[in-house]
Design an enzyme around this catalytic site. Structure first.
Site, PDB file in Angstrom:
ATOM      1  N   SER A 101       0.863  -1.183   0.000  1.00 27.26           N
ATOM      2  CA  SER A 101       0.000   0.000   0.000  1.00 27.26           C
ATOM      3  C   SER A 101       0.895   1.228   0.000  1.00 27.26           C
ATOM      4  CB  SER A 101      -0.914   0.000   1.226  1.00 27.26           C
ATOM      5  OG  SER A 101      -1.820  -1.073   1.173  1.00 27.26           O
ATOM      6  N   LYS A 175      -7.291   0.996  -3.248  1.00 32.30           N
ATOM      7  CA  LYS A 175      -6.927   0.586  -1.897  1.00 32.30           C
ATOM      8  C   LYS A 175      -7.189   1.715  -0.898  1.00 32.30           C
ATOM      9  CE  LYS A 175      -5.314  -1.820   1.497  1.00 32.30           C
ATOM     10  NZ  LYS A 175      -3.984  -2.435   1.612  1.00 32.30           N
ATOM     11  N   LYS A 243      -1.260   4.603   8.488  1.00 30.07           N
ATOM     12  CA  LYS A 243      -0.464   4.982   7.307  1.00 30.07           C
ATOM     13  C   LYS A 243      -1.364   5.174   6.094  1.00 30.07           C
ATOM     14  CE  LYS A 243       1.608   1.663   5.069  1.00 30.07           C
ATOM     15  NZ  LYS A 243       1.045   1.680   3.697  1.00 30.07           N
TER      16      LYS A 243
END
Length: 294
Positions: A101, A175, A243
């Site tokens: 990611s 995502k 994050k």
């Protein structure tokens, strides 16, 4: 670009997700060379038939597919673009699949750099947690050239359900949307459980009552139980959730979007990690909500 069913694969990064993913590829009959910065975390893969190497470039050389499952954009850049980066070690016409990611713009930049080395690039982040990686049921969101995706689709099917979303960076964009939905749903489920507990209902029976209704979801069923049982062994650590939500908020800002719900949930995850709970599962967000209601 080869389309044979058996591949020579370099696999970079064998953490919570990467290790079971690499194991599935070995068991599917592929020749897999594995590198992890902490070698001991990769040693268990030797027992299932993977080859463990000492340097990432050793995993990439002569592999027709290289899969990267690292923690962040800067780490990926270091491994891919550094002085001994993987792009220099990979053979022309090989395919690089970045399943980490990372920011959308990082994926786009990496794709441009890969093209200068005649490397096919796909950004293919995943969702489904450790259990999804073990079961081969991950949601795989893929950005990049459609032909490059088709050439490795059968390989990705070993790991889950791959869907080609669009050009480079589109997988990472999907995502971010996924992580916003996950984070916001975790927060709402946590609030619902607190409401049930404080109001005098049995939260486990509440979850059972909601199954099959519009509120039902994987997060409600799995993370709801985690919250009730206070079982926060990480499948997806809160620090990685943060994050991703921070990345989503930064990208939304670049687009001039105001996303008040996601902004609030991001701040709750920031508080949770600041309290020292970043290594716990992201369902541990209920701990922060309990602190707000102490």
């Amino acid at each position: 670009m080869t389309t044979t069913t058996t591949r020579t694969i370099g696999f970079i990064g064998t953490g919570i997700m990467g290790s079971p993913m690499a194991a599935r590829l070995v068991k599917a009959g592929h020749q897999v060379r594995v590198w992890n910065r902490t070698r001991s975390k990769a040693d268990s893969l030797e027992t299932v038939g993977a080859e463990i190497v000492d340097k990432p470039e050793e995993a990439a050389a002569d592999s027709d597919v290289v899969i990267v499952m690292l923690s962040s954009g800067p780490v990926c850049d270091e491994i891919l673009l550094g002085s001994n980066g993987l792009l220099k070690a990979m053979q022309p016409d090989a395919t690089l699949i970045v399943m980490s990611s990372i920011p959308v713009e990082t994926a786009r930049r990496q794709a441009e750099e890969a093209a200068t080395h005649q490397i096919h690039y796909l950004d293919a982040p995943v969702s489904g947690g450790e259990q999804g990686a073990i079961d081969g049921s991950l949601a795989i969101m893929v950005g990049g050239d459609a032909a490059s995706f088709k050439a490795v689709e059968h390989l990705l099917l070993t790991l889950g359900r791959p869907v080609h979303v669009g050009p480079a960076g589109s997988g990472e964009l999907a995502k971010l949307a996924n992580q916003m939905i996950v984070a916001n749903t975790i927060a709402t489920v946590a609030e619902a459980i607190l409401l049930a507990e404080r109001g005098g209902a049995n939260p486990e029976r509440m979850l059972a009552a909601l199954e099959g209704g519009f509120a039902d979801s994987t997060i409600l069923r799995i993370h709801g139980q985690r919250m009730i049982q206070e079982n926060f062994t990480p499948g997806g650590p809160a620090k990685w959730q943060l994050k991703d939500t921070q990345t989503a908020m930064a990208f939304a800002g670049e687009l001039g979007l105001n996303l008040p719900v996601s902004t609030l949930v991001n701040s709750l995850f920031e508080e949770l990690v600041a309290q020292g709970d970043g290594e716990l599962d992201h369902s541990a967000l209920i701990r922060q909500l309990k602190r707000h209601n102490a």
